[in-house]
Scaffold this motif. Sequence first.
Motif: not given
Lengths: 113, 113
Positions: A30-31, A50, A94, A99-101, B31, B33, B35, B45, B94, B97-99, B102
């Motif tokens: 996604x980005x 993006x 996604x 969305x995860x990194x 969101x 997380x 890590x 993660x 976060x 939404x996307x993009x 974090x």
Amino acid sequence: SQQGEEDPQALSIQEGENATMNCSYKTSINNLQWYRQNSGRGLVHLILIRSNEREKHSGRLRVTLDTSKKSSSLLITASRAADTASYFCATGLTQGGSEKLVFGKGTKLTVNP
Amino acid sequence: DAGITQSPRHKVTETGTPVTLRCHQTENHRYMYWYRQDPGHGLRLIHYSYGVKDTDKGEVSDGYSVSRSKTEDFLLTLESATSSQTSVYFCAIRGHGFNQPQHFGDGTRLSIL
């Protein structure tokens, strides 16, 4: 194996020089995001690009993204001693509807005064 | 800086003891997380949350559990700590939404002897 792989693992330059770090990844994203981590601290978000963008600027930072090659680069111009840190790329994916990194292992940048 | 507080910042404990790490945010982000960061592995993660009482596993979830009873708090528990869980643990938040980037806390350094 890691989704994102930074290159080089370590980089040492003189103040005023430019620093370039590269990141390669394997899957559709996604980005792509770049983070900085100073010793003993948490990660700080630098820039997000993006998947439909090719280049982005923020101050002395320039990020490019080439989705055909699945690679990105981070350029820091006119580096300063304060830029000394580890830099991580992270791909935004996604999974399961959110969305995860996924982070690479980082590039350790040393800027010598 | 994003309002993220991790506690404790440092902890030394013995194998077999339970350990709970806390992440508190003041940003009302959906969101959250957890890590872990280890030399040679970058950030990985453990678990994440997408709302109150809504959590899911990450890539290294074995031996860890999480709970989120309030928007602002995300707890990570090691039910019976092992030496392999010695690490630096980071919480991140976060927005929806996307993009979205974090934002990270300053980490908890956990040593299990």
